[in-house]
Motif scaffolding. Structure first.
Motif, PDB file in Angstrom:
ATOM      1  N   LEU A   3       0.835  -1.195   0.000  1.00 21.91           N
ATOM      2  CA  LEU A   3       0.000   0.000   0.000  1.00 21.91           C
ATOM      3  C   LEU A   3       0.873   1.250   0.000  1.00 21.91           C
ATOM      4  O   LEU A   3       1.864   1.319   0.716  1.00 21.91           O
ATOM      5  CB  LEU A   3      -0.885   0.025   1.247  1.00 21.91           C
ATOM      6  N   ASP A   7      -2.838   5.352  -0.400  1.00 23.70           N
ATOM      7  CA  ASP A   7      -3.789   4.267  -0.179  1.00 23.70           C
ATOM      8  C   ASP A   7      -4.167   4.183   1.299  1.00 23.70           C
ATOM      9  O   ASP A   7      -5.335   4.044   1.651  1.00 23.70           O
ATOM     10  CB  ASP A   7      -3.197   2.927  -0.617  1.00 23.70           C
ATOM     11  N   ASP A  45     -10.854  -0.253  -5.833  1.00 28.67           N
ATOM     12  CA  ASP A  45      -9.640  -1.003  -6.175  1.00 28.67           C
ATOM     13  C   ASP A  45      -8.922  -1.469  -4.907  1.00 28.67           C
ATOM     14  O   ASP A  45      -8.413  -2.587  -4.846  1.00 28.67           O
ATOM     15  CB  ASP A  45      -8.693  -0.160  -7.026  1.00 28.67           C
ATOM     16  N   LEU A  46      -8.890  -0.598  -3.910  1.00 29.87           N
ATOM     17  CA  LEU A  46      -8.231  -0.961  -2.648  1.00 29.87           C
ATOM     18  C   LEU A  46      -8.961  -2.093  -1.936  1.00 29.87           C
ATOM     19  O   LEU A  46      -8.342  -2.990  -1.369  1.00 29.87           O
ATOM     20  CB  LEU A  46      -8.144   0.262  -1.728  1.00 29.87           C
ATOM     21  N   ASP A  48     -10.442  -4.482  -3.156  1.00 32.85           N
ATOM     22  CA  ASP A  48     -10.154  -5.749  -3.825  1.00 32.85           C
ATOM     23  C   ASP A  48      -8.710  -6.207  -3.639  1.00 32.85           C
ATOM     24  O   ASP A  48      -8.358  -7.298  -4.090  1.00 32.85           O
ATOM     25  CB  ASP A  48     -10.445  -5.631  -5.327  1.00 32.85           C
ATOM     26  N   SER A  49      -7.880  -5.409  -2.989  1.00 33.21           N
ATOM     27  CA  SER A  49      -6.465  -5.761  -2.884  1.00 33.21           C
ATOM     28  C   SER A  49      -6.146  -6.512  -1.593  1.00 33.21           C
ATOM     29  O   SER A  49      -6.706  -6.233  -0.531  1.00 33.21           O
ATOM     30  CB  SER A  49      -5.596  -4.503  -2.977  1.00 33.21           C
TER      31      SER A  49
END
Length: 86
Positions: A3, A7, A45-46, A48-49
């Motif tokens: 990250l 983020d 997006d975060l 899903d990480s």
């Protein structure tokens, strides 16, 4: 992929935005300098990480659960509109 500081800032903000006096959209614009659309795209997006899940497990799981509930509501709502119960 680790990250970035940005983020982490986004995830920190998402975790505590409700404690701020201003509206969320105003706070997003003033803190990050981006539109709410860009913010939610980055947040998605975060969520899903894997690194985000490792660093913010409760927040990421809660956001994933909310996303699933919203999707389910949209699809079930669309199905009910197409086939009304009698």
């Amino acid at each position: 992929m680790a990250l970035t500081d940005r983020d982490k800032e986004i995830l920190d903000f998402e975790e505590s935005w409700w404690t701020r006096p201003e509206k969320k959209a105003v706070a997003i614009r003033s803190r990050f300098g981006i539109s709410t659309t860009q913010y939610y795209r980055q947040l998605g997006d975060l969520v899903d990480s894997a690194p985000a899940l490792e660093h913010f497990p409760l927040l990421v799981r809660r956001l994933r659960r909310r996303r699933i509930e919203r999707r389910r509501g949209r699809y079930e709502g669309a199905a009910e509109q197409q086939h009304p119960r009698r």
